[in-house]
Design a protein around this motif. Structure first.
Motif, short mmCIF file in Angstrom:
data_model
loop_
_atom_site.label_atom_id
_atom_site.label_comp_id
_atom_site.label_asym_id
_atom_site.label_seq_id
_atom_site.Cartn_x
_atom_site.Cartn_y
_atom_site.Cartn_z
N ALA A 1 0.89 -1.24 0.01
CA ALA A 1 0.13 0.04 -0.02
C ALA A 1 0.86 1.26 -0.13
CB ALA A 1 -0.89 0.04 1.40
N ALA A 2 0.63 2.20 -0.84
CA ALA A 2 1.42 3.24 -1.11
C ALA A 2 0.75 4.57 -0.81
CB ALA A 2 2.19 3.54 -2.58
N HIS A 3 1.34 5.49 -0.16
CA HIS A 3 0.87 6.83 0.22
C HIS A 3 1.35 7.78 -0.88
CE1 HIS A 3 -0.65 9.82 2.64
NE2 HIS A 3 0.45 10.76 2.61
N ARG A 4 2.39 7.52 -1.68
CA ARG A 4 2.71 8.27 -2.92
C ARG A 4 3.01 7.58 -3.98
NH1 ARG A 4 3.34 13.42 -1.34
NH2 ARG A 4 3.94 13.84 0.82
N ALA B 1 -9.50 -7.37 -1.21
CA ALA B 1 -9.53 -5.61 -0.93
C ALA B 1 -10.37 -5.62 0.46
CB ALA B 1 -10.20 -5.12 -2.16
N ARG B 2 -9.74 -4.85 1.13
CA ARG B 2 -10.62 -4.34 2.38
C ARG B 2 -11.96 -3.84 1.97
NH1 ARG B 2 -7.78 -0.93 7.04
NH2 ARG B 2 -7.70 0.48 5.42
N THR B 3 -12.99 -4.27 2.68
CA THR B 3 -14.28 -3.74 2.57
C THR B 3 -14.74 -3.38 4.00
OG1 THR B 3 -15.34 -5.86 3.20
CG2 THR B 3 -15.06 -5.24 0.62
N SER B 4 -15.54 -2.20 4.10
CA SER B 4 -15.70 -1.68 5.30
C SER B 4 -17.19 -1.04 5.17
CB SER B 4 -14.81 -0.60 5.76
OG SER B 4 -15.67 0.00 6.86
N LYS B 5 -18.06 -1.12 6.15
CA LYS B 5 -19.21 -0.23 6.29
C LYS B 5 -18.98 1.15 6.45
CE LYS B 5 -21.87 -3.94 8.25
NZ LYS B 5 -22.90 -4.54 9.45
N THR B 6 -17.96 1.62 6.54
CA THR B 6 -17.38 3.04 6.65
C THR B 6 -16.78 3.28 5.34
OG1 THR B 6 -17.08 2.79 9.12
CG2 THR B 6 -16.30 4.94 7.92
N MET C 1 -2.83 3.90 -2.14
CA MET C 1 -3.04 3.21 -3.42
C MET C 1 -2.36 1.65 -2.88
SD MET C 1 -1.43 5.85 -6.01
CE MET C 1 -0.04 6.53 -5.17
N VAL C 2 -3.23 0.70 -3.48
CA VAL C 2 -2.77 -0.74 -3.10
C VAL C 2 -2.74 -1.46 -4.49
CG1 VAL C 2 -3.57 -2.78 -2.07
CG2 VAL C 2 -4.51 -0.31 -1.02
N ASP D 1 -5.64 -0.54 -7.07
CA ASP D 1 -6.78 0.05 -6.24
C ASP D 1 -6.49 1.44 -5.78
OD1 ASP D 1 -9.18 0.28 -4.70
OD2 ASP D 1 -8.87 -1.04 -3.25
N LEU D 2 -7.04 2.50 -6.35
CA LEU D 2 -6.92 3.83 -6.12
C LEU D 2 -7.76 4.36 -5.02
CD1 LEU D 2 -6.90 5.48 -9.86
CD2 LEU D 2 -4.86 4.86 -8.10
N PRO D 3 -7.51 5.18 -3.97
CA PRO D 3 -8.16 5.51 -2.81
C PRO D 3 -9.59 5.80 -3.42
CG PRO D 3 -5.97 6.54 -2.90
CD PRO D 3 -6.29 6.04 -4.22
N GLY D 4 -10.73 5.48 -2.63
CA GLY D 4 -12.07 5.97 -2.77
C GLY D 4 -12.18 7.60 -2.77
N TYR D 5 -12.97 8.12 -3.63
CA TYR D 5 -13.08 9.44 -3.55
C TYR D 5 -14.49 10.11 -3.31
CZ TYR D 5 -12.78 14.45 -5.69
OH TYR D 5 -12.73 15.76 -5.84
N GLY D 6 -14.54 11.33 -2.69
CA GLY D 6 -15.68 11.90 -2.55
C GLY D 6 -16.41 11.70 -0.97
N TYR D 7 -15.75 11.32 -0.08
CA TYR D 7 -16.41 10.55 0.87
C TYR D 7 -16.11 12.02 2.10
CZ TYR D 7 -18.51 8.47 5.24
OH TYR D 7 -19.05 8.18 6.20
N ALA D 8 -17.18 12.45 2.48
CA ALA D 8 -17.26 13.79 3.16
C ALA D 8 -16.32 13.69 4.73
CB ALA D 8 -18.56 14.26 3.66
#
Length: 219
Positions: A13-16, A52-57, A64-65, A87-94
């Motif tokens: 998993a990469a931060h950059r 891939a990690r799934t979550s209710k949150t 980036m995984v 797997d790019l980070p999910g986008y748009g969660y407030a």
């Protein structure tokens, strides 16, 4: 039908983008809003429920995984190429902090522009909702840079078959009207709808030749 994506394994998993695996071989990236079902789609496609990690949150995965895939059939005299899913980070969660959202906006933009091993994008969209700003930005980027894009209209099990078919037809009509070139299909990770079709679409993207750097107009 055998699963060509079976055997996928977590790599890192990469931060950059500089922390991703070496920019060689071929990879397909998965992108989508945080609540569109991206992790569930990856798990269904690879046949690995815990990949891939799934979550209710929604928005929990903020890196980036990279997942490695078994190499395709080896060409005689040549080493098998590296093949990966990103797997790019999910986008748009407030609830994701603004600073983090800005970081990933820049990193995803840099990844799409600079990553030479990138062969295509799988965009995850909830079939029950119209395209959001993020979805449109990704589609426009792919069109401008000639990066192949395949849409998975997820959560199709929440609609009747007729409603899902109508939603797909409406999206394709929208693409034609707006001059966007992307393929799309109905998909449900829980019901298994469209899983084989999606696997073949990913394999088709991985086999795409590399048409130079994906340099186009800035978003």
């Amino acid at each position: 039908m055998s699963n060509p994506l079976q055997g996928a394994q977590f790599v890192l998993a990469a931060h950059r983008i500089s922390q991703l695996p070496a920019d060689q071989g071929a990879e397909v990236a998965f992108a989508g809003r945080s609540n569109a079902g991206k992790s569930s789609a990856l798990n269904a496609l690879t046949g690995h429920k815990g990949l891939a990690r799934t979550s209710k949150t929604p928005g929990r995965t903020q890196q980036m995984v990279a997942f490695s895939l078994p190499p395709p059939v080896q060409v005689e005299g040549q080493p098998p190429p590296d093949v990966r899913l990103i797997d790019l980070p999910g986008y748009g969660y407030a609830k994701v902090p603004l600073e983090m959202r800005e970081h990933w906006k820049l990193e995803i933009d840099a990844y799409l522009h600079q990553r030479r091993s990138l062969r295509g994008l799988v965009l995850i969209v909830d079939i029950r909702h119209p395209l959001k700003e993020f979805d449109r930005l990704m589609l426009e980027f792919c069109f401008a840079t000639q990066l192949p894009c395949h849409l998975l209209l997820t959560k199709a099990d929440k609609l009747s078959r007729g409603q899902a078919t109508q939603a797909l037809a409406a999206l394709r009509k929208q693409f034609a009207a707006e001059g966007l070139h992307a393929t799309a299909q109905i998909f449900s990770s829980s019901a298994g709808t469209g899983v084989d079709e999606a696997r073949q679409a990913v394999m088709t993207l991985l086999r795409q030749p590399r048409e130079g750097a994906h340099q186009g107009r800035e978003r």
